[in-house]
Write a protein that holds these residues in place. Structure first.
Motif, PDB file in Angstrom:
ATOM      1  N   GLY A   6     -36.132  77.366  -5.489  1.00 36.74           N
ATOM      2  CA  GLY A   6     -36.063  75.976  -5.253  1.00 36.74           C
ATOM      3  C   GLY A   6     -37.278  75.480  -4.983  1.00 36.74           C
ATOM      4  N   THR A   7     -37.933  76.071  -3.761  1.00 35.36           N
ATOM      5  CA  THR A   7     -39.197  75.704  -3.282  1.00 35.36           C
ATOM      6  C   THR A   7     -40.353  75.528  -4.062  1.00 35.36           C
ATOM      7  N   ILE A   8     -40.700  76.681  -4.785  1.00 32.45           N
ATOM      8  CA  ILE A   8     -41.570  76.549  -5.890  1.00 32.45           C
ATOM      9  C   ILE A   8     -41.295  75.468  -7.083  1.00 32.45           C
ATOM     10  N   SER A   9     -40.266  75.227  -7.391  1.00 33.71           N
ATOM     11  CA  SER A   9     -39.859  74.148  -8.658  1.00 33.71           C
ATOM     12  C   SER A   9     -40.307  72.745  -7.685  1.00 33.71           C
ATOM     13  N   THR A  10     -39.900  72.695  -6.597  1.00 32.69           N
ATOM     14  CA  THR A  10     -40.042  71.486  -6.092  1.00 32.69           C
ATOM     15  C   THR A  10     -41.482  71.194  -5.832  1.00 32.69           C
ATOM     16  N   LEU A  11     -42.440  72.071  -5.526  1.00 31.76           N
ATOM     17  CA  LEU A  11     -43.756  71.939  -5.436  1.00 31.76           C
ATOM     18  C   LEU A  11     -44.357  71.677  -6.841  1.00 31.76           C
ATOM     19  N   ILE A  12     -44.074  72.358  -7.959  1.00 30.23           N
ATOM     20  CA  ILE A  12     -44.410  72.180  -9.324  1.00 30.23           C
ATOM     21  C   ILE A  12     -44.314  70.744  -9.789  1.00 30.23           C
ATOM     22  N   PHE A  13     -42.798  70.299  -9.535  1.00 32.93           N
ATOM     23  CA  PHE A  13     -42.316  68.750  -9.834  1.00 32.93           C
ATOM     24  C   PHE A  13     -43.223  67.787  -9.110  1.00 32.93           C
ATOM     25  N   THR A  14     -43.413  68.137  -7.788  1.00 33.98           N
ATOM     26  CA  THR A  14     -44.070  66.922  -7.033  1.00 33.98           C
ATOM     27  C   THR A  14     -45.617  66.875  -7.334  1.00 33.98           C
ATOM     28  N   LEU A  63     -37.337  67.342  -2.888  1.00 34.49           N
ATOM     29  CA  LEU A  63     -37.388  67.161  -4.157  1.00 34.49           C
ATOM     30  C   LEU A  63     -37.017  65.794  -4.450  1.00 34.49           C
ATOM     31  N   HIS A  64     -35.653  65.503  -4.336  1.00 38.75           N
ATOM     32  CA  HIS A  64     -35.195  64.194  -4.535  1.00 38.75           C
ATOM     33  C   HIS A  64     -35.718  63.220  -3.593  1.00 38.75           C
ATOM     34  N   GLY A  65     -36.007  63.400  -2.225  1.00 40.42           N
ATOM     35  CA  GLY A  65     -36.850  62.514  -1.400  1.00 40.42           C
ATOM     36  C   GLY A  65     -38.079  62.137  -2.015  1.00 40.42           C
ATOM     37  N   PHE A  66     -38.765  62.908  -2.595  1.00 44.05           N
ATOM     38  CA  PHE A  66     -40.007  62.695  -3.271  1.00 44.05           C
ATOM     39  C   PHE A  66     -39.943  62.042  -4.465  1.00 44.05           C
ATOM     40  N   ALA A  67     -38.784  62.322  -5.388  1.00 41.71           N
ATOM     41  CA  ALA A  67     -38.508  61.442  -6.596  1.00 41.71           C
ATOM     42  C   ALA A  67     -38.346  59.847  -6.312  1.00 41.71           C
ATOM     43  N   THR A  68     -37.339  59.871  -5.143  1.00 42.71           N
ATOM     44  CA  THR A  68     -36.983  58.678  -4.819  1.00 42.71           C
ATOM     45  C   THR A  68     -38.275  57.675  -4.301  1.00 42.71           C
ATOM     46  N   LEU A  69     -38.989  58.555  -3.563  1.00 37.84           N
ATOM     47  CA  LEU A  69     -40.273  57.604  -2.967  1.00 37.84           C
ATOM     48  C   LEU A  69     -41.167  57.155  -4.108  1.00 37.84           C
ATOM     49  N   SER A  70     -41.455  58.248  -5.250  1.00 31.49           N
ATOM     50  CA  SER A  70     -42.372  57.912  -5.994  1.00 31.49           C
ATOM     51  C   SER A  70     -41.776  56.717  -6.997  1.00 31.49           C
ATOM     52  N   THR A  71     -40.372  56.854  -7.585  1.00 29.87           N
ATOM     53  CA  THR A  71     -40.014  55.935  -8.353  1.00 29.87           C
ATOM     54  C   THR A  71     -39.894  54.394  -7.671  1.00 29.87           C
ATOM     55  N   LEU A  72     -39.488  54.450  -6.444  1.00 28.09           N
ATOM     56  CA  LEU A  72     -39.597  53.105  -5.498  1.00 28.09           C
ATOM     57  C   LEU A  72     -41.058  52.664  -5.417  1.00 28.09           C
TER      58      LEU A  72
END
Length: 90
Positions: A6-14, A63-72
């Motif tokens: 989960g940590t690795i995928s979070t880093l990749i997605f961000t 991951l979701h916090g970053f996704a929320t911040l980036s779309t906002l």
């Protein structure tokens, strides 16, 4: 093991999102984005927080916090950078 994945995928997605944000900020050209889509992404993220908040704190929160911040951020920039004479809404 799952937390590591989960940590690795979070880093990749961000990391994959940063070029989009950088280009949007640098060029201030967000005409290729759709206002309704950015709005729906933000509404979906807000609703999805109801689920994420029920989970223990972990990589999904980041991951979701970053996704929320980036779309906002993209929605705010779309509103700010779209010229007043152009249509924002369909």
């Amino acid at each position: 093991m799952f937390v590591i994945a989960g940590t690795i995928s979070t880093l990749i997605f961000t990391a994959s999102t940063f070029p989009m944000l950088q280009k949007a900020w640098k060029t201030k050209d967000l005409k290729s984005y759709s206002f309704p889509n950015l709005l729906l992404c933000n509404i979906g993220n807000a609703i999805h927080w109801l689920y994420v908040a029920s989970l223990p704190v972990g990589p999904i929160w980041l991951l979701h916090g970053f996704a929320t911040l980036s779309t906002l951020t993209m929605l705010i920039w779309y509103i700010m950078f779209t010229k007043k004479g152009e249509k924002c809404l369909p």
